[in-house]
Design a protein around this motif. Structure first.
Motif, PDB file in Angstrom:
ATOM      1  N   ILE A  18       2.181   6.904  -5.650  1.00  0.00           N
ATOM      2  CA  ILE A  18       1.399   7.120  -6.912  1.00  0.00           C
ATOM      3  C   ILE A  18       0.619   8.341  -6.490  1.00  0.00           C
ATOM      4  O   ILE A  18       0.190   9.085  -7.378  1.00  0.00           O
ATOM      5  CB  ILE A  18       0.636   5.936  -7.294  1.00  0.00           C
ATOM      6  CG1 ILE A  18       1.933   5.031  -7.790  1.00  0.00           C
ATOM      7  CG2 ILE A  18      -0.016   6.299  -8.374  1.00  0.00           C
ATOM      8  CD1 ILE A  18       1.327   3.590  -8.184  1.00  0.00           C
ATOM      9  N   ASP A  19      -0.254   8.332  -5.225  1.00  0.00           N
ATOM     10  CA  ASP A  19      -1.194   9.347  -5.250  1.00  0.00           C
ATOM     11  C   ASP A  19      -0.638  10.556  -5.047  1.00  0.00           C
ATOM     12  O   ASP A  19      -1.406  11.799  -5.310  1.00  0.00           O
ATOM     13  CB  ASP A  19      -1.981   9.069  -3.894  1.00  0.00           C
ATOM     14  CG  ASP A  19      -2.925   7.887  -4.215  1.00  0.00           C
ATOM     15  OD1 ASP A  19      -3.404   7.154  -3.135  1.00  0.00           O
ATOM     16  OD2 ASP A  19      -3.214   7.510  -5.121  1.00  0.00           O
ATOM     17  N   GLN A  20       0.655  10.669  -4.667  1.00  0.00           N
ATOM     18  CA  GLN A  20       1.352  11.860  -4.317  1.00  0.00           C
ATOM     19  C   GLN A  20       1.947  12.356  -6.020  1.00  0.00           C
ATOM     20  O   GLN A  20       2.589  13.638  -5.817  1.00  0.00           O
ATOM     21  CB  GLN A  20       2.325  11.953  -3.459  1.00  0.00           C
ATOM     22  CG  GLN A  20       1.831  11.621  -2.007  1.00  0.00           C
ATOM     23  CD  GLN A  20       3.103  11.255  -1.075  1.00  0.00           C
ATOM     24  OE1 GLN A  20       4.481  11.411  -1.516  1.00  0.00           O
ATOM     25  NE2 GLN A  20       2.795  10.927  -0.057  1.00  0.00           N
ATOM     26  N   PRO A  54      -1.343  15.702  -7.379  1.00  0.00           N
ATOM     27  CA  PRO A  54      -1.647  14.566  -6.278  1.00  0.00           C
ATOM     28  C   PRO A  54      -3.066  14.293  -6.510  1.00  0.00           C
ATOM     29  O   PRO A  54      -3.925  14.893  -7.134  1.00  0.00           O
ATOM     30  CB  PRO A  54      -1.510  15.384  -4.881  1.00  0.00           C
ATOM     31  CG  PRO A  54      -0.630  16.508  -5.124  1.00  0.00           C
ATOM     32  CD  PRO A  54      -0.799  16.589  -6.787  1.00  0.00           C
ATOM     33  N   GLY A  55      -3.372  12.808  -6.238  1.00  0.00           N
ATOM     34  CA  GLY A  55      -4.809  12.380  -6.606  1.00  0.00           C
ATOM     35  C   GLY A  55      -5.911  12.943  -5.660  1.00  0.00           C
ATOM     36  O   GLY A  55      -7.003  12.681  -5.912  1.00  0.00           O
ATOM     37  N   LEU A  85      -5.754   6.378  -5.462  1.00  0.00           N
ATOM     38  CA  LEU A  85      -5.829   5.150  -5.336  1.00  0.00           C
ATOM     39  C   LEU A  85      -6.396   4.503  -3.848  1.00  0.00           C
ATOM     40  O   LEU A  85      -6.968   3.628  -3.838  1.00  0.00           O
ATOM     41  CB  LEU A  85      -4.503   4.276  -5.839  1.00  0.00           C
ATOM     42  CG  LEU A  85      -4.132   4.448  -7.127  1.00  0.00           C
ATOM     43  CD1 LEU A  85      -2.630   4.046  -7.314  1.00  0.00           C
ATOM     44  CD2 LEU A  85      -5.019   3.557  -7.923  1.00  0.00           C
ATOM     45  N   PHE A 136       1.342   2.701  -3.220  1.00  0.00           N
ATOM     46  CA  PHE A 136       0.062   3.489  -3.663  1.00  0.00           C
ATOM     47  C   PHE A 136       0.188   5.008  -3.357  1.00  0.00           C
ATOM     48  O   PHE A 136      -0.161   5.775  -3.776  1.00  0.00           O
ATOM     49  CB  PHE A 136      -1.240   2.774  -3.496  1.00  0.00           C
ATOM     50  CG  PHE A 136      -1.449   1.745  -3.968  1.00  0.00           C
ATOM     51  CD1 PHE A 136      -2.397   0.762  -3.463  1.00  0.00           C
ATOM     52  CD2 PHE A 136      -0.845   1.260  -5.203  1.00  0.00           C
ATOM     53  CE1 PHE A 136      -2.905  -0.357  -4.017  1.00  0.00           C
ATOM     54  CE2 PHE A 136      -1.331   0.134  -5.876  1.00  0.00           C
ATOM     55  CZ  PHE A 136      -2.195  -0.875  -5.240  1.00  0.00           C
ATOM     56  N   GLU A 137       0.791   5.179  -1.949  1.00  0.00           N
ATOM     57  CA  GLU A 137       0.914   6.533  -1.543  1.00  0.00           C
ATOM     58  C   GLU A 137       1.987   7.193  -2.465  1.00  0.00           C
ATOM     59  O   GLU A 137       1.460   8.734  -2.685  1.00  0.00           O
ATOM     60  CB  GLU A 137       1.382   6.381  -0.075  1.00  0.00           C
ATOM     61  CG  GLU A 137       0.335   6.067   0.952  1.00  0.00           C
ATOM     62  CD  GLU A 137       0.715   5.864   2.306  1.00  0.00           C
ATOM     63  OE1 GLU A 137       0.202   5.339   3.106  1.00  0.00           O
ATOM     64  OE2 GLU A 137       2.001   6.338   2.548  1.00  0.00           O
ATOM     65  N   LEU A 187       0.928  -1.165   0.211  1.00  0.00           N
ATOM     66  CA  LEU A 187      -0.143   0.133   0.017  1.00  0.00           C
ATOM     67  C   LEU A 187       0.763   1.275   0.009  1.00  0.00           C
ATOM     68  O   LEU A 187       0.383   2.306  -0.269  1.00  0.00           O
ATOM     69  CB  LEU A 187      -0.775   0.057   1.331  1.00  0.00           C
ATOM     70  CG  LEU A 187      -2.288  -1.101   1.129  1.00  0.00           C
ATOM     71  CD1 LEU A 187      -2.676  -1.071   2.354  1.00  0.00           C
ATOM     72  CD2 LEU A 187      -3.156  -0.651   0.173  1.00  0.00           C
TER      73      LEU A 187
END
Lengths: 134, 241
Positions: free
Chosen positions: A71-73, B117-118, B125, A68-69, A65
């Motif tokens: 990628i989210d950033q 940022p998402g 995600l 994923f952090e 996980l």
């Protein structure tokens, strides 16, 4: 194993390209583009079906996980791998230092105890054997 | 009375030294026989720990509570775990070279602004994992009736929604699958990034082109009969006459 990833990658690339083309059609829509848009919508659904079929082959794959952090950033997930390796190496070096220090302490303690209690230390060495070389 | 006491203490003193040697106490005070028997009886009264503790103690005399050393593992922190698990190539790849920070460097062919940022546009995600969307089990193609909902108005989109088709600057990708992209049905809005590059290329080429043209002109003029330099160097020129 690599073939499964290649298959999924191919389907995802086609899906993304289809979505991109739909975005271009929609950005400046014309009446003649309706049939093309409908076709692209159905391609999108078949693309999702193909991606779902790939899921069965990859149900054993686990992704951390923390990646994923990244990628989210908006950061490169390879940085996560890099930091994991660096942390592992640092911890390895730390533990190695502790082992070396404890080994030196043990040898020093045995030598000093041997000076103070020579007979007892000879008995101790007879029970435990000679210390392995550090 | 005193004779009775003396006989009693005399018997105790005689029994003292043998008792003290059996316990292993060197020059200590000899215990009376009652206390020696009590000490022998004490360990069993502690319960289960007594017999287990006494066994290693009895095995490793004269050391009490000297246990066997634990079996050592072959793999400890003393070994280089990266070489042990054959991760040298991975380490050199990720830690030897500089890894670029942005997500667009990892996915250069992905369209849209992916470096943001998402959480800003709700495309993270983590939100997808924490709150998965409620959907059916299967994907069914859209019928004619359901496609009527996708009839759009003609004309361009508002500016706030136009960013979707803009791609990040393309870089050399090492992907095995090289997909040849078909031409777009509607001419794409020229992204602002490519124009200055093209202009820069033209500007760089122009002085080089100019120099080449000048050189070519000079060469042509030298070889032509109308060139003054050549006319002056010839012996049959009018100036010598």
């Amino acid at each position: 194993m690599a073939e499964k990833f290649d298959n999924l990658e191919e389907h995802l690339e086609k899906f993304i390209e289809n979505i991109r083309q739909m975005g271009i059609i929609v950005s400046d829509f014309q009446p003649s583009s309706q049939t093309g848009l409908n076709q692209k919508l159905n391609y999108m659904i078949t693309g999702l079906q193909d991606i779902e079929k790939c899921r069965q082959q990859l149900h054993e794959i686990n992704v951390p996980l923390e990646a994923f952090e990244y990628i989210d950033q908006g950061r490169n997930p390879q940085l996560y791998t890099k930091e994991c390796l660096e942390r592992a190496l640092a911890k390895n070096e730390q533990v190695k230092g502790k082992i070396d220090t404890m080994t030196k302490f043990k040898s020093l303690l045995i030598s000093e105890l041997g000076k103070v209690f020579p007979e007892e230390m000879t008995k101790y060495k007879a029970i435990h054997g000679d210390d392995p070389p550090s | 009375m005193t004779e009775m006491f003396s006989t009693l203490y005399g018997q105790n003193e005689a029994q003292g030294p043998p008792g003290s040697s059996s316990l292993g106490f060197g020059l200590g005070k000899p215990l009376p026989p009652n206390q020696v028997t009590m000490a022998a009886q004490m360990p069993p009264q502690h319960g289960d720990e007594g017999p287990a503790l006494r066994k290693p103690g009895a095995m490793n005399e004269p050391f009490y509570l000297l246990r066997e050393l634990p079996v050592g593992n072959e793999l400890t922190g003393n070994t280089n775990l990266i070489t042990h698990y054959n991760l040298e190539h991975a380490y050199n790849k990720f830690c030897g070279k500089k890894v670029k920070e942005k997500l667009s460097n990892f996915l250069p062919e992905l369209p849209g602004m992916i470096d943001c940022p998402g959480t800003q546009d709700g495309s993270s995600l983590r939100s997808l994992i924490e709150k998965p969307p409620v959907c059916g089990n299967s994907f069914s193609p859209l019928t004619g009736a359901s496609l009527t909902g996708f009839r759009l108005h003609t004309g361009p989109l508002p500016e706030q929604y136009r960013l979707m088709h803009i791609q990040p600057p393309k870089k050399k990708s090492k992907n095995k699958h090289k997909h040849h992209r078909p031409q777009d049905p509607i001419p794409q809005e020229t992204p602002s990034d490519s124009d200055p590059k093209k202009k820069k290329k033209k500007r760089d080429d122009d002085p080089d082109r100019k120099k080449k043209k000048k050189d070519k002109k000079k060469k042509k003029n030298r070889h032509s009969p109308d060139h003054p330099g050549l006319a002056g160097s010839q012996p049959n020129s009018n100036s010598l006459r």
